[in-house]
Structure formats: C-alpha cells, structure tokens
Design an enzyme around this catalytic site. Sequence first.
Site, short mmCIF file in Angstrom:
data_model
loop_
_atom_site.label_atom_id
_atom_site.label_comp_id
_atom_site.label_asym_id
_atom_site.label_seq_id
_atom_site.Cartn_x
_atom_site.Cartn_y
_atom_site.Cartn_z
N ILE A 1 37.88 -12.72 2.06
CA ILE A 1 37.18 -11.19 1.93
C ILE A 1 35.89 -10.93 2.96
CG2 ILE A 1 37.94 -10.82 -0.58
CD1 ILE A 1 35.20 -11.83 -1.45
N VAL B 1 34.15 -16.04 3.66
CA VAL B 1 34.08 -15.86 2.11
C VAL B 1 35.63 -15.55 1.54
CG1 VAL B 1 33.34 -14.44 0.20
CG2 VAL B 1 31.86 -14.90 2.40
N ASP C 1 14.15 -7.88 2.28
CA ASP C 1 15.19 -7.30 2.89
C ASP C 1 15.85 -6.30 2.05
OD1 ASP C 1 16.73 -6.48 5.13
OD2 ASP C 1 18.14 -7.97 4.90
#
Length: 795
Positions: free
Chosen positions: A66, A74, A182
């Site tokens: 993915i 991943v 972030d």
Amino acid sequence: MSARTPLPTVNERDTENHTSVDGYTETHIPPAKSSSRQNLPRCRNSITSATDEQPHIGNYRLQKTIGKGNFAKVKLARHVLTGREVAVKIIDKTQLNPTSLQKLFREVRIMKILNHPNIVKLFEVIETEKTLYLVMEYASGGEVFDYLVAHGRMKEKEARAKFRQIVSAVQYCHQKCIVHRDLKAENLLLDADMNIKIADFGFSNEFTVGNKLDTFCGSPPYAAPELFQGKKYDGPEVDVWSLGVILYTLVSGSLPFDGQNLKELRERVLRGKYRIPFYMSTDCENLLKKLLVLNPIKRGSLEQIMKDRWMNVGHEEEELKPYSEPELDLSDAKRIDIMVTMGFARDEINDALVSQKYDEVMATYILLGRKPPEFEGGESLSSGSLCQRSRPSSDLNNSTLQSPAHLKVQRSISANQKQRRFSDHAGPSIPPAVSYTKRPQANSVESEQKEEWGKDTARRLGSTTVGSKSEVTASPLVGPDRKKSTASPSNNVYSGGSMARRNTYVCERSTDRYAALQNGRDSSLTEMSASSMSSAGSTVASAGPSARPRHQKSMSTSGHPIKVTLPTIKDGSEAYRPGAAQRVPAASPSAHSISASTPDRTRFPRGSSSRSTFHGEQLRERRSAAYNGPPASPSHETGAFAHARRGTSTGIISKITSKFVRRDPSEGEASGRADTARGSSGDPKERDKDEGKEAKPRSLRFTWSMKTTSSMDPNDMLREIRKVLDANTCDYEQKERFLLFCVHGDARQDSLVQWEMEVCKLPRLSLNGVRFKRISGTSIAFKNIASKIANELKL
C-alpha cells in the site's frame, strides 16, 4: 505505558545529512528485538495452498503493498493468530545513515509511550540485522486532507467534533513533554468510525522547560511566525499555531496564509492577517484569535483552548478536559486464556505486558482486544488467510466502553449513535464462540523482499492509525446529504483553485534557516529537490461541479506510517483510501497546473510518503523547485488554496500504465495509445455471459466517492459506463467484474488522468452507485473528466 519514560533529547543541530524514511525520521533508541518465536511463524489452520504462498513477517501474512519508496514499503497484512488487519512498514536499515537511524528509532520510541484514542498506535516492532518492521493498525477512513478535497469545508458542528479530538490528543502529547511539529491536514487520519488519529511523529521531539528547540521543520503554510524569523522556541507554541491553521482549514476549506512562493507566504504569516469567511461564527473567529497570535508568549495554551466557548458548544455538561490515561488492563483473563490456547505461556504473556516489549506476545494481546474486521458482501471469516474461523455478529455487543466525555460526538449518518466497540488494553469480552489458531511450534522464515526496494514513488505512505486505548464515540459521518452539499457553492471554497499538498522540510541551523527565509533569499527554498519518494496524485474530486478550489496536499519531508484502505489493484499499485478503493502509488505523470490564470507559476515538486529533510546548507546545492502558491492577484484572498500539484515526470505507473501511455513516434514506437485493456479483454457482452449472473457488486458503507446512484441493474449500469467511456475516447480495462481501470489524456502533454470506476451496492439506500476514484493525474483534470462522464451517464 502510563508512566512516561524519559526520552533522550536529540541535539537539534545533529541532523545534517538526514535522509528521511517514509515517515520515520528522528532517533536511535533500539527497540526490543523480536523473540526467536517471531521468526515468521505460520498459522496452521485454515490455510490453503494459495495462502501458503503469501509471504510472512512474524505472525503476519502480507497481502498487498500500500506504499513504496526507496528505503521502505508498507504492506497490508493480517495477523494470522487473530485475523486482525494491520499495516506493516518494512524499512531497509542498510540504506540509512546513522543519524537517520537515530531519528527513526526515536520516533518509534515516542510512539511506544503514547496511549491516546486519537493518536496512532504501534503494535509490534520486529528488528533484524538489515530490516526494521513496524506493525501498526491500518485505518480505513483516509486523511482529513482527502476528506476536505472530496467534500469541501466542514460544517462547524462537524469541525468541532474533529477539532476537540485533535486538541485532546495534542494536549496529551504536550503533557508528556512531546511536541509534534508537523501538524497538518495530511497528518490527521480518520478511522472506520470517523474518529481522528494523529499520525506521523517523524519530526516529534521531547522538550523541556527552559531548553529551546531550533529546528525549523514542518509544512510552511502551517508553520508559526517565529520559525520564519529563525527564532528558537519552547515547542508547544508551534503546535498551537498549527492547530489554528488546521481549525481554519476545517471550517473554511482553505488556508489562512498562503503565497505564490515562500517569500510571499512568509510575509503573510508575519503579518498575521487572514480573511474571515462570512459563514464563520463569531465564536469560531474568537478561537482563531487565540490560536493564530503572532507573539508566541501571548498565544493560548491548549488547557485554555479546551475551555473556549466554541470548543464546548453542545458539550456544556462535558467540557473538554485534559485526557487522563487509564490504567492498562494487563490481566484480561479471557484474552490470556485465548493466548494460552494459541501456545503462549502465562508467564511469557505477563512478562511481555508488564515490560511493554512490543513483541509478538504483546501485539497478540492488544489485537485480541480490538474489534475483528468487518466483512462486507457476505465474505466468510474462514476464507483467505484468516485464522479466526468464525465471528458471531454480536461478538462485540457487550464490549462497548463509555467514551471520555470530552471526546463524545454524534454520528450524522444515522439516527442512532454507534460507539467504538473496542479498547486496546481495557479489552472487550471475547466471546467463546470465536476460535483462534494455535501458534505453530516451528518457525519458518520467508523473506518478503522479492520486490526490490523500488524507486517507484508512491503516494505518501500516510500513517496507519493505531488503536485507541479508551473508547470514543464516532465522529460525524458523511451521509447522502453531505454528498449533495459538496456540489453546492455555499459549501465550497473559491473556484478555480486547489488545495495543495505542502512540503514539510527542515532547516537545522538558525543561520542557514535565516538565510533561507530572508526576503532576498526566497529562491533558496526553490533549490530543494523533490523527495526521494514522490507521491502519486491521490485527491478525490467532489461529487459534482464545485465552485470551491480543492485542497492541495502539503508534502512533508518526513514520511507517514501509512494510510489505510482496502487492497489495491496490484502489488505495487495500491493505496489506502476508504471504501476499499485501490490507489496506484507511482510518480505522477503530470505537472499539475490548477488554473489557466497562473500558467507560469512554479510549483513545489510533489513530495513523497517519506518526506526528505532539507537542511540549510543543502538548500544552496539543490536545484530550483519553487514553492507553489496562488496567483498574487488582488482578487485572491490570502487564505485561498490555489496551489498546483506536481508529480515527478520520470515515469508512468509501471505494470499498469505502460499499456496506456501515448508514445512519441520519434522513439520508434507506434504512435497513439498502446493497446488498451479494452481491446484485450474481449467483447464486454461475451465477458458478461462468461462470468455469469451470480457475481454481485461490492457493498459499501459510505457514499463518499459516489458520483451517482441508480436502481438500475448493475450489469446494465456497467454497459452504460462503457458506452460513455467510449464516447469520451477513454481507455479502460476491466480489473474485476464491476471494476474498470480508466485512462484519459496524453502523458506527453501532462494531461494524463487515471482513475477507477466501480459499480457498488449501497445496502443502506437499497441502490447501486458508481464509485469514482482518482489514481493519478491532477485533481482538476480528474474532476473535469469525472464530472463529464457522470453527467452523461443515463442511469
């Protein structure tokens, strides 16, 4: 995990030569090595010869890729002992320098000590000499960013539900002396119940009162003014500013501060002036004034923000309060009994839980406390590679826990509220009817690294959401009424623009940072090169013609754990969006220009799932890649999103798009479109007959990506779709019975768009729908062709 383990603070200047790893970018505190038993055991029961061929990592059977980048990939996986779905991030340590490894393990360490229902959670860490495997939950709701792209701004009630969860999670981090650094819409995920999960702690660090941090990291549109000024900061105040930008974005669908380049953006942030939309409530405006304060000393703390009036509208009796981490339930007798039947020893279980080892024992215990995957369309739990053989529909009915009052929200898709039904540690009761597979005694190792660590770029690896440890009721969901509202000008932002992904980057030294941010040096930002893993286009167009520009994703230099969705078309060409739609991760073939009014606008190169970290000295050495922004036109508001999306043009999606790309005749290849799947798949009518009438469309819970619904027979709908695609000179390939992979445009002219069209069943509405899902290409180009096709469908 309730007692905070002190983290070694990494010197902020110790980050030169940093190389990002898809979402894991900061420190080396080695995780616990996996036990010998973790050497890729197999599930003995209910495994067919077909599933036996699937690679394993530990107790996880890998299924689909993915996300993929230079140093990491991943995989969607299934825990063979419990049947739960997880996401496994596989990182090639041999490709990382010592500083990057240090940062990687610091992120892992931070994730281990965070235990909040709205923060992604790590399940297991498996480390070998050359590879690090991070096992996390995979979430099906996608990013808040993608949600805004698909549906436009949120109503304030919906935004409040989300923002309360975000504030609760960030305040929890701050009380543990951890700053995220972030925070942005791309790093906010939604689980299956539409609850927020904060992801990507690649830039997070521990802070201590009196010690200043000096790393300028994050996405520029979300960055606090003191960062642009090159000042040192305590930590929490930069997160508070980012939360203000996020709140504005949720409510308005656009950014409060933006610019055509970094210089312009910097000037607007330092002015602190932003437009208040006419539809924004006074209470919301007042809250923004507490968050978006230029002076960091006067900026509100999150404890103060929690008491704000807007935050608690509709929650007067349950004012938002700091999250109290519950005691971990380490002695759930039912889960332990099940694990004993699997072959685990009680002493081993107790030791793993008390020591918080994050090994296979602890992961199994946690996963047993989570709700089993829901199978739609009558799929059997015994099929495929599941080791959990059966699951009564009521197996979790008694496991509902009361959610914290400050996180309780109502679900808008139905009249009744549906609470989250699981907890990682305060586990639900496990019904005796559920049987699990015994843990095998012999361990076999199957290297999953058949695929090279590709340089094929994937769409940002997103972050896998991880299980909450206390219960939260579902956030408002999107219903059919929401779909309609996205096409309404009243609920959409300005026309012609697009919400763009933003690059997160880092300047380590204040001198370098200062030079990079001065008025005369805005070009230094343009010298940043594209991330090593650029992401493919992934935004979803609105459900109809929209007068609102769409959110363009901020690209970060640090990667995300992963975003979750269902399996994808092929290995190496998947994505993670809700509704099980598959995305193809690859370099976007086009440079994206949103508006004809800004043809010569420079653009930020599309970043990647793992976002590269940039340093001051590196800025001078890298070639130009200007920060993109809206046209500097008086008619444009400061907060309007008009950013271009640009993908690297080094290649078209391998394995799939090669057959669709237009070739230049001068290259010695046939001109025009290559053979399409339409031509190779045979006569559609014959194919319909061959596949029989028993095939049924996939059932979807939500209508997010539905362009149209109909009571027509699915086969008739598919024929109508083919007819309209032919009329619009679109190439297509039938990937599954009711799924078409479509291509339109010319790659040589950067107008190529690839998307999926699927006929799906909507059981809640007793209708069938046509699901559109963009795979690559600009959001505007996709919106244009998708809207044209949807309007021409006679359903």
